[in-house]
Design a protein around this motif. Structure first.
Motif, PDB file in Angstrom:
ATOM      1  N   SER A 147      27.872  35.769  47.967  1.00 21.07           N
ATOM      2  CA  SER A 147      28.787  35.597  49.369  1.00 21.07           C
ATOM      3  C   SER A 147      30.224  36.357  48.872  1.00 21.07           C
ATOM      4  N   SER A 148      31.009  36.604  49.941  1.00 22.30           N
ATOM      5  CA  SER A 148      32.246  37.219  49.815  1.00 22.30           C
ATOM      6  C   SER A 148      33.163  36.223  49.088  1.00 22.30           C
ATOM      7  N   ASP A 149      34.334  36.507  48.735  1.00 30.37           N
ATOM      8  CA  ASP A 149      35.323  35.659  48.114  1.00 30.37           C
ATOM      9  C   ASP A 149      36.280  35.224  49.312  1.00 30.37           C
ATOM     10  N   THR A 150      36.041  35.464  50.437  1.00 28.90           N
ATOM     11  CA  THR A 150      36.987  34.781  51.634  1.00 28.90           C
ATOM     12  C   THR A 150      36.611  33.328  51.501  1.00 28.90           C
ATOM     13  N   LEU A 155      26.567  38.264  51.358  1.00 28.82           N
ATOM     14  CA  LEU A 155      26.528  39.759  51.076  1.00 28.82           C
ATOM     15  C   LEU A 155      25.064  40.153  50.783  1.00 28.82           C
ATOM     16  N   THR A 204      30.253  33.887  44.522  1.00 31.85           N
ATOM     17  CA  THR A 204      30.718  35.274  44.501  1.00 31.85           C
ATOM     18  C   THR A 204      30.304  35.992  43.252  1.00 31.85           C
TER      19      THR A 204
END
Ligand code: ADP
Ligand code: ASP
Ligand code: MG
Length: 409
Positions: free
Chosen positions: A104-107, A114, A140
């Motif tokens: 996954s994205s780091d937000t 992803l 991430t």
């Protein structure tokens, strides 16, 4: 032989008895050679309780630590469910998002999936296991956990189904399917047999909490049919797919949605010059604040200042306040006011295209209820009004009963 992803929400796994109810149901429906992945949410209100716990410690948004905390809820339920399967003689293995290969994205708090490498899930299925995967989380590329936004277990399930090319993704919940509006608000809401990805995405985006919008997006992108149905009865629910199988299922308005997770931000005394809107919205975007329904008041060229009003979600209020305070200090805006007691009501339906009277009818119903509309926005298949939160239930019932039910005949 079918490959099926089944997702069970928090209320479906709220107690040990309910976990066993899910296990019994999965085993009863499973054909000998079916391969089954079960995605679960945290038990009952666990996620809300964890949020409250964090708030008792700090009001500041420590994203990374918050995600670590929130992701524990799902880890409890996967472990218990795998044990319950094994108690019933069914080999099972639990996997966190990371173990299931979900990158996954780091937000933090708003992670996006992803990629998914489902090889470990496939291997466990081949070995005869039911695989129980934690919803709502990914890892991430640096090895940090991110959560996928509230309701994110739906997205885990649909994305896994897409990545594994599953035959179907079943979303089991505490209502019998997708209704024309939240059946807990409008008792005469009707269950929809089918709805298109496009309309469901719009309903979800505008607040119909039964599905997370990103899950619908994933379903559409990977062509995964989604079946939303009840954990507690066998009835067929609602199929979300590309198009309707029968003309009869098309309606001018499919449904009404409400969203109370919304705040109105008014910027007062904004310099009326090129580049200022960019500065404001870029500053908010840099801090991952999602902005919606933007209105800038009309001024003549000679005016040196203007006002801008927009909406954000309640989760972003603390961050938005920080950003706007620094813009105020820098003199880019004179002041700002954030009103957290707002709500959106929306009507959704692909059939509204080319029906010019629908908007007028919606506004007429709100006016008869003496409900003030603060902002209006439209898309091709929806109309949204921002109103006071205290009137949202009246608005939903009135619009639903006078517009949706009426047009269905
Ligand atoms: P879960 O824990 O299973 O994910 P959610 O609470 O996230 O369950 O979603 C189910 C709830 O969504 C229902 O209990 C219902 O109150 C709400 N809801 C809102 N809009 C709709 C709609 N149009 N159709 C069905 N349910 C809706
Ligand atoms: N447990 C998370 C939440 O409450 C994710 C989910 O239920 O889908 O939002
Ligand atoms: Mg949910």
């Amino acid at each position: 032989m079918a490959l099926i992803v089944k997702k069970f929400g928090g209320s479906s796994v709220a107690t040990p008895e309910k976990i066993y109810n899910v296990v019994d149901r999965v085993l009863r429906d499973k054909k000998e050679d079916d391969r089954v992945v079960v995605v679960v949410s945290a038990m009952g209100d666990t996620t809300d309780d964890l949020v409250a716990l964090a708030k008792a410690v700090t009001s500041r948004p420590f994203g990374r630590e918050m995600d670590r905390l929130l992701s524990t809820g799902e880890q409890v339920s996967i472990a218990l469910m795998a044990m319950a399967f094994m108690e019933k003689g069914q080999p099972a293995v639990s996997m966190t998002g990371a173990q299931a290969g979900i990158l996954s994205s780091d937000t933090h708090g708003k992670g996006r999936i992803l990629t998914i490498d489902p090889s470990r899930v496939f291997a466990a299925l081949e070995a005869g296991n039911v695989v129980v995967v934690a919803g709502f989380q990914g890892i991430t590329d640096c090895g940090d956990i991110t959560t996928l936004g509230r309701g994110g277990s739906d997205t885990t399930a649909v994305a896994l189904a897409g990545a594994m090319q599953a035959d179907v993704c079943e979303i089991f919940t505490d209502v019998e399917g997708v209704y024309s509006t939240d059946p807990r608000i409008a008792p005469n809401a009707v269950k929809l047999d089918e709805i298109t990805y496009g309309e469901m995405l719009e309903m979800a985006r505008l607040g119909a909490g039964v599905m997370q919008p990103r899950a619908v997006e994933m379903g559409s992108r990977y062509g995964v049919p989604i079946h939303v149905r009840s954990t507690f009865c066998d009835k067929e629910g609602t199929i979300i797919r590309e198009d309707y199988t029968m003309e009869a299922n098309k309606h001018v308005i499919q449904g009404v949605a409400d969203d109370t997770n919304v705040a109105k931000v008014s910027l007062i005394g904004v310099k009326n010059k090129p580049g200022i809107a960019h500065l404001i919205f870029q500053s908010l975007a840099d801090k991952n604040v999602d902005v919606d329904m933007i209105v800038q008041s009309v001024r003549t060229v000679e005016d040196t200042i203007t006002d801008i009003v927009f909406t954000i979600t309640l989760d972003d209020v603390v961050m938005a306040r920080e950003v706007l305070a620094s813009l105020k200090t820098a003199g880019d805006i004179e002041d700002f006011v954030i009103n957290e007691q707002m709500a959106k009501v929306s009507i959704v339906g692909a059939g509204m295209l080319g029906q010019p009277g629908v908007a007028a009818q919606m506004f007429g119903i709100l006016s008869e209820e003496n409900i003030n509309i603060e902002i209006i926005s439209t898309s091709e298949i929806s109309i949204t009004c921002l109103i006071a939160e205290e009137r949202v239930k009246d608005a939903i019932r009135a619009i639903h009963d006078n517009l949706v039910i009426d047009k269905r005949g």
